[in-house]
Design a protein around this motif. Structure first.
Motif, PDB file in Angstrom:
ATOM      1  N   ALA A   7      -0.300  -9.767   7.782  1.00  0.00           N
ATOM      2  CA  ALA A   7       1.025  -9.593   7.200  1.00  0.00           C
ATOM      3  C   ALA A   7       1.923  -8.772   8.118  1.00  0.00           C
ATOM      4  CB  ALA A   7       0.915  -8.934   5.832  1.00  0.00           C
ATOM      5  N   GLU A   8       1.320  -7.723   8.717  1.00  0.00           N
ATOM      6  CA  GLU A   8       2.109  -6.899   9.627  1.00  0.00           C
ATOM      7  C   GLU A   8       2.555  -7.704  10.849  1.00  0.00           C
ATOM      8  OE1 GLU A   8       1.937  -2.507  11.759  1.00  0.00           O
ATOM      9  OE2 GLU A   8       0.052  -3.471  11.181  1.00  0.00           O
ATOM     10  N   ARG A   9       1.676  -8.535  11.391  1.00  0.00           N
ATOM     11  CA  ARG A   9       2.030  -9.344  12.555  1.00  0.00           C
ATOM     12  C   ARG A   9       3.193 -10.296  12.232  1.00  0.00           C
ATOM     13  NH1 ARG A   9       0.853 -14.255  13.886  1.00  0.00           N
ATOM     14  NH2 ARG A   9      -0.755 -14.473  12.288  1.00  0.00           N
ATOM     15  N   LEU A  10       3.110 -10.944  11.064  1.00  0.00           N
ATOM     16  CA  LEU A  10       4.179 -11.854  10.668  1.00  0.00           C
ATOM     17  C   LEU A  10       5.497 -11.102  10.468  1.00  0.00           C
ATOM     18  CD1 LEU A  10       2.221 -14.126   8.163  1.00  0.00           C
ATOM     19  CD2 LEU A  10       3.114 -14.788  10.416  1.00  0.00           C
ATOM     20  N   ALA A  15      11.373  -3.921   5.977  1.00  0.00           N
ATOM     21  CA  ALA A  15      10.938  -2.575   6.410  1.00  0.00           C
ATOM     22  C   ALA A  15       9.911  -2.007   5.445  1.00  0.00           C
ATOM     23  CB  ALA A  15      12.152  -1.645   6.511  1.00  0.00           C
ATOM     24  N   TYR A  16      10.163  -2.225   4.152  1.00  0.00           N
ATOM     25  CA  TYR A  16       9.227  -1.730   3.146  1.00  0.00           C
ATOM     26  C   TYR A  16       7.861  -2.401   3.286  1.00  0.00           C
ATOM     27  CZ  TYR A  16       6.901  -1.335  -1.386  1.00  0.00           C
ATOM     28  OH  TYR A  16       5.972  -1.134  -2.368  1.00  0.00           O
ATOM     29  N   LEU A  17       7.862  -3.754   3.454  1.00  0.00           N
ATOM     30  CA  LEU A  17       6.589  -4.481   3.570  1.00  0.00           C
ATOM     31  C   LEU A  17       5.824  -4.061   4.827  1.00  0.00           C
ATOM     32  CD1 LEU A  17       7.761  -8.017   2.398  1.00  0.00           C
ATOM     33  CD2 LEU A  17       6.213  -6.451   1.189  1.00  0.00           C
ATOM     34  N   LEU A  18       6.529  -3.839   5.928  1.00  0.00           N
ATOM     35  CA  LEU A  18       5.858  -3.353   7.140  1.00  0.00           C
ATOM     36  C   LEU A  18       5.280  -1.951   6.913  1.00  0.00           C
ATOM     37  CD1 LEU A  18       8.366  -4.604   9.862  1.00  0.00           C
ATOM     38  CD2 LEU A  18       5.941  -5.254   9.657  1.00  0.00           C
ATOM     39  N   GLY A  19       6.034  -1.125   6.197  1.00  0.00           N
ATOM     40  CA  GLY A  19       5.518   0.211   5.873  1.00  0.00           C
ATOM     41  C   GLY A  19       4.253   0.135   5.034  1.00  0.00           C
ATOM     42  N   MET A  20       4.239  -0.747   4.036  1.00  0.00           N
ATOM     43  CA  MET A  20       3.046  -0.905   3.197  1.00  0.00           C
ATOM     44  C   MET A  20       1.861  -1.410   4.010  1.00  0.00           C
ATOM     45  SD  MET A  20       3.572   0.233   0.213  1.00  0.00           S
ATOM     46  CE  MET A  20       2.014  -0.360  -0.453  1.00  0.00           C
ATOM     47  N   ALA A  21       2.136  -2.362   4.935  1.00  0.00           N
ATOM     48  CA  ALA A  21       1.047  -2.883   5.769  1.00  0.00           C
ATOM     49  C   ALA A  21       0.419  -1.764   6.600  1.00  0.00           C
ATOM     50  CB  ALA A  21       1.581  -3.990   6.672  1.00  0.00           C
ATOM     51  N   ALA A  22       1.266  -0.909   7.179  1.00  0.00           N
ATOM     52  CA  ALA A  22       0.741   0.219   7.973  1.00  0.00           C
ATOM     53  C   ALA A  22      -0.021   1.200   7.082  1.00  0.00           C
ATOM     54  CB  ALA A  22       1.892   0.918   8.683  1.00  0.00           C
ATOM     55  N   LEU A  23       0.559   1.508   5.904  1.00  0.00           N
ATOM     56  CA  LEU A  23      -0.079   2.470   4.999  1.00  0.00           C
ATOM     57  C   LEU A  23      -1.439   1.970   4.526  1.00  0.00           C
ATOM     58  CD1 LEU A  23       0.324   5.158   3.471  1.00  0.00           C
ATOM     59  CD2 LEU A  23       1.347   3.857   1.603  1.00  0.00           C
ATOM     60  N   GLN A  71      -3.418   0.074   5.982  1.00  0.00           N
ATOM     61  CA  GLN A  71      -4.387   0.059   7.088  1.00  0.00           C
ATOM     62  C   GLN A  71      -4.744   1.479   7.548  1.00  0.00           C
ATOM     63  OE1 GLN A  71      -3.805  -3.308  10.133  1.00  0.00           O
ATOM     64  NE2 GLN A  71      -1.800  -3.254   9.092  1.00  0.00           N
ATOM     65  N   GLY A  72      -4.308   2.481   6.748  1.00  0.00           N
ATOM     66  CA  GLY A  72      -4.669   3.857   7.058  1.00  0.00           C
ATOM     67  C   GLY A  72      -3.822   4.491   8.139  1.00  0.00           C
ATOM     68  N   ARG A  73      -2.560   4.039   8.283  1.00  0.00           N
ATOM     69  CA  ARG A  73      -1.678   4.582   9.311  1.00  0.00           C
ATOM     70  C   ARG A  73      -0.409   5.151   8.678  1.00  0.00           C
ATOM     71  NH1 ARG A  73      -1.176  -0.740  11.662  1.00  0.00           N
ATOM     72  NH2 ARG A  73       0.830   0.015  12.445  1.00  0.00           N
ATOM     73  N   PRO A  74      -0.560   6.243   7.894  1.00  0.00           N
ATOM     74  CA  PRO A  74       0.629   6.801   7.230  1.00  0.00           C
ATOM     75  C   PRO A  74       1.704   7.262   8.200  1.00  0.00           C
ATOM     76  CG  PRO A  74      -1.207   8.330   7.089  1.00  0.00           C
ATOM     77  CD  PRO A  74      -1.765   7.046   7.622  1.00  0.00           C
ATOM     78  N   ARG A  75       1.301   7.714   9.394  1.00  0.00           N
ATOM     79  CA  ARG A  75       2.291   8.190  10.360  1.00  0.00           C
ATOM     80  C   ARG A  75       3.229   7.059  10.791  1.00  0.00           C
ATOM     81  NH1 ARG A  75       1.887  12.879  12.573  1.00  0.00           N
ATOM     82  NH2 ARG A  75      -0.376  12.956  12.173  1.00  0.00           N
ATOM     83  N   ASP A  76       2.678   5.837  10.923  1.00  0.00           N
ATOM     84  CA  ASP A  76       3.511   4.687  11.276  1.00  0.00           C
ATOM     85  C   ASP A  76       4.322   4.214  10.069  1.00  0.00           C
ATOM     86  OD1 ASP A  76       2.453   4.702  13.826  1.00  0.00           O
ATOM     87  OD2 ASP A  76       0.881   3.246  13.363  1.00  0.00           O
ATOM     88  N   ALA A  77       3.786   4.429   8.868  1.00  0.00           N
ATOM     89  CA  ALA A  77       4.459   3.939   7.666  1.00  0.00           C
ATOM     90  C   ALA A  77       5.722   4.731   7.348  1.00  0.00           C
ATOM     91  CB  ALA A  77       3.491   4.004   6.485  1.00  0.00           C
ATOM     92  N   VAL A  78       5.695   6.060   7.618  1.00  0.00           N
ATOM     93  CA  VAL A  78       6.815   6.920   7.209  1.00  0.00           C
ATOM     94  C   VAL A  78       8.167   6.436   7.745  1.00  0.00           C
ATOM     95  CG1 VAL A  78       7.813   9.233   7.497  1.00  0.00           C
ATOM     96  CG2 VAL A  78       5.450   8.982   6.727  1.00  0.00           C
ATOM     97  N   PRO A  79       8.332   6.181   9.064  1.00  0.00           N
ATOM     98  CA  PRO A  79       9.671   5.762   9.517  1.00  0.00           C
ATOM     99  C   PRO A  79      10.108   4.412   8.940  1.00  0.00           C
ATOM    100  CG  PRO A  79       8.058   5.650  11.306  1.00  0.00           C
ATOM    101  CD  PRO A  79       7.402   6.361  10.179  1.00  0.00           C
ATOM    102  N   LEU A  80       9.132   3.549   8.622  1.00  0.00           N
ATOM    103  CA  LEU A  80       9.481   2.258   8.032  1.00  0.00           C
ATOM    104  C   LEU A  80       9.992   2.427   6.606  1.00  0.00           C
ATOM    105  CD1 LEU A  80       6.433   0.340   9.517  1.00  0.00           C
ATOM    106  CD2 LEU A  80       8.847  -0.139  10.040  1.00  0.00           C
ATOM    107  N   PHE A  81       9.329   3.299   5.827  1.00  0.00           N
ATOM    108  CA  PHE A  81       9.822   3.570   4.471  1.00  0.00           C
ATOM    109  C   PHE A  81      11.178   4.261   4.525  1.00  0.00           C
ATOM    110  CE2 PHE A  81       5.152   3.766   3.090  1.00  0.00           C
ATOM    111  CZ  PHE A  81       5.169   2.471   2.597  1.00  0.00           C
TER     112      PHE A  81
END
Length: 717
Positions: A9-12, A27-35, A37-47
């Motif tokens: 999903a993140e790749r798409l 942006a929200y969906l990319l943030g959820m994909a990162a979150l 997958q255990g990557r909250p640091r990457d999720a924060v700027p997307l949210f």
């Protein structure tokens, strides 16, 4: 996303991003994909981008809070959850998670309000439990119990709520309830380590020590490397006199947590009680190395332990106490001014700081004195640093006009207690503990009262410059030994202690030597005081009086391994162990006193003699042989015997000790005559004359106050 294929999903989403750069949903969906997958640091700027593009996107705000919480950015997480709850007031989880974050921030009132908003929307077992946790942290423990009960009504097998309820019941001292709740935890989850641990702790408090050990052992089968369980088990094993097992358990706790000063402290105490002084002191020093500027309780324990060693010089004791005092001074911020009215004649407000206001030697010496003090001259305040629930505590409470519970140093820290004492307008503050258990000596470094005194509980200098005086007498602290104290000695005219005789129907019996044909020496002091040097002198005495017997009684001798160790030490000195009787603690105070019927002569240990045991022996008609010392602690027998008019029972050195004991043992008629009149002699002496002592104490306190008044209220100490 719903299929759990988050990476795909993140790749798409990344492929779509150049064409939908301003889409908050992407942006929200990319943030959820990162979150996910255990990557909250990457999720924060997307949210954050999603919320920037659409300030009302509640899912993005909510999950932003979740990601920030996971990163430990708690203030930002709270702000995100709060925004989500404002945008969607009906979103229960936003309120609930906001409460969690506020608890982590220590903002417990706000956390409670958040949980209560969540509960208003959805009565839920977990939220009731969270509310209970907030109430617990606010020390509203009764309400916390009710909140946990509400959670358990909705979900009776809620193991986490049961576990938290146990902790609160334990804090409230409801150990039967805590035991019952622990058993419910185990019923819900037979593999629940915390259930067995809490069960063991409750059983320990209920004095069901063997069952407590079994519970701790079960906990260790579930979590074999838990240092806390080994520590608790070691403490319990010591209670049932299984010293070697206790030491082994505590050693395991230290091995698992080598940085645990508490475990090291407990291990050192067990070693000390088992008579292994050098090992104990090495442990204390190891712990102090972990935090040279703190660990005041442990440092006090080490100072107390040093007093048992004959090889510890007065100078080294002073240096160690001075190091403690300097450390306390660095931590404190003394009150620079005392506004107490400098009136030499007015009624004085006198505070006593102690954890021994009950069935304890300090309580025994205090009770008649406090009742004899003139309430028109002194207004008494107690700052109790330990909970004691017994008849003597009830009696002592009646002597104080004011009682402050200062038992929990976590909630009543040194600064808080010092401020309370200062606000109470205490004129003279008296430390009754010194370096013994439950002391609050660092409070005195804050100088909350204009005049500060140490008395009764500890037999040496505190090391604190902020304590002005040590209460003593001419025999306990003779001229020439002032240099062993940071405090100025204030000598009472006779004795600095006053014994409150027990209210027991026990008469003095005839000297046992008259019926047995041989003399029985004895000592009922703590075994810590019976060092190798003491045993060597007592062995010489038994050789000098070949038909004599020796009777030792103290709690630790209830342990078979401790008895065997003591017997082996005497045997190595050439003493036939058949001549020794070793017994542990008796079931009642009356049985303890009746045991003195078996003694002809009590032997005082050295350099740490008895005080309570000495006057108890004298009250039972048993004369006590003591040895002259070179420090305050070693002079205790001297002051008692001088005040009793029996200075001939004070030996000058080890040789004189043996010679005097042998000479006294050879004169059974003299022993019998002395025994018959010894109780009356004690009761008529300054040692038991509470009104006379009270007048002397009032005069001493008034004298200290007059000295302060001469300097004026600007005097800071």
């Amino acid at each position: 996303m719903q299929a759990g294929r988050h990476a795909e999903a993140e790749r798409l989403g990344r492929e779509l991003q150049p064409h939908h750069a301003k889409s908050p949903h992407l942006a929200y969906l990319l943030g959820m994909a990162a979150l996910l997958q255990g990557r909250p640091r990457d999720a924060v700027p997307l949210f954050e981008r999603a919320v920037t593009l659409d300030a009302g996107m509640v899912p993005a705000l909510y999950n932003l809070g979740f990601a920030l919480d996971g990163l430990g950015r708690l203030d930002e997480a709270a702000a995100a959850y709060r925004r989500a709850s404002v945008r969607a007031p009906q979103l229960v989880d936003a309120h609930n998670n906001l409460g969690h974050v506020l608890q982590k921030l220590g903002r417990h009132d706000e956390a409670l309000a958040a949980f209560e908003r969540a509960l208003a929307l959805r009565p839920d077992a977990e939220i009731h439990m969270n509310r209970g946790n907030a109430l617990r942290d606010l020390e509203r423990t009764e309400e916390a119990v009710a909140a946990y009960a509400s959670a358990l009504e909705l979900k009776p097998d809620f193991a986490e709520a049961l576990t938290n309820l146990v902790a609160v019941q334990y804090l409230l001292g409801r150990f039967e309830d805590a035991l019952h709740t622990s058993e419910r935890v185990i019923e819900c989850r037979p593999d629940a380590f915390t259930g067995y641990l809490s069960k063991g702790r409750a059983l320990h408090e209920l004095k069901r020590y063997d069952e407590a050990v079994a519970a701790f052992e079960m906990a260790l089968t579930l979590k074999p490397d838990d240092a806390e369980t080994y520590k608790n088990m070691g403490v319990t094993l010591k209670k049932i006199d299984r010293y070697e097992a206790a030491i082994a358990s505590l050693q395991r706790a230290v091995a698992l947590r080598p940085d645990s000063d508490n475990a090291i402290n407990l291990l050192a105490g067990a070693l000390l009680d088992a008579g292994r002084h050098d090992d104990a002191l090495a442990m204390y020093r190891r712990a102090l190395a972990l935090d040279p500027d703190g660990l005041f309780r442990l440092h006090s324990n080490m100072l107390l332990g040093l007093n048992y060693q004959a090889g510890t010089s007065p100078a080294s004791l002073f240096a160690e106490a001075r190091a403690y005092g300097n450390k306390a001074a660095r931590k404190a911020k003394p009150f620079g001014r005392h506004d107490n009215l400098a009136d030499p004649e007015r009624r004085l407000r006198v505070g006593f700081v102690s954890g021994d206001l009950g069935q304890h030697p300090v309580g025994f010496f205090l009770q008649n004195v406090l009742e004899s003090l003139d309430p028109e001259k002194l207004e008494l305040f107690a700052y109790a640093t330990a909970i004691r629930s017994d008849e003597l505590n009830d009696r002592l409470r009646r002597s104080f006009g004011h009682w402050c519970d200062a038992t929990n140093s976590k909630f009543i820290d040194d600064q808080t207690l010092a401020a309370r004492i200062h606000e109470d307008g205490i004129d003279i503050l008296i430390d009754l503990a010194g370096h013994t258990a439950k002391n609050r000596l660092p409070v005195f470094a804050w100088k909350p009262a204009p005049v500060q005194v140490t008395w009764l509980g500890y037999l040496g200098t505190t090391g604190l410059d902020a304590i002005d005086y040590v209460l003593a007498d001419p025999w306990a602290l003779p001229a020439g030994e002032e240099g062993q104290f940071t405090e100025t000695p204030w000598r009472m005219p006779e004795s600095y202690i006053c014994f409150s005789p027990p209210d027991l129907p026990i008469a003095v019996e005839a000297s046992p030597a008259q019926g047995k044909g041989y003399v029985t020496f004895g000592c009922f002091n703590n075994l810590n005081k019976v060092t190798d040097e003491v045993i060597a002198v007592w062995a010489r005495l038994l050789q000098a009086v070949p038909d004599a017997r020796l009777y030792l009684k103290t709690r630790s001798l209830g342990a078979p391994e401790v008895r065997e160790n003591v017997l082996a030490k005497f045997a190595s000195q050439g003493v036939d162990t058949v001549r020794l009787t070793l017994e542990g603690q008796f079931a009642s105070q009356e049985d303890h006193f009746r045991a003195y019927h078996a003694l002809d002569i009590a032997l005082d240990p050295f350099p740490y003699p008895g005080i309570t045991t000495t006057v108890e022996a004298l009250w039972m008609g048993v004369p006590v042989l003591s040895m002259r010392g070179d420090r305050f602690i070693s002079h205790q027998g001297e002051t008692i015997l001088h005040n009793l008019g029996l200075p001939q029972w004070i030996a000058g050195n080890a040789d004189d000790y043996v010679a005097k004991a042998a000479a006294f043992a050879a004169d059974v008629p003299m022993l019998a005559e002395l025994r018959a009149g010894l109780r009356a002699r004690l009761l008529a002496s300054p040692l038991c004359d509470a009104p006379r002592f009270a007048r002397n104490l009032e005069a001493a306190l008034r004298g200290m106050w007059l000295k302060w008044c001469e300097t004026g209220p600007d005097h800071a100490g």
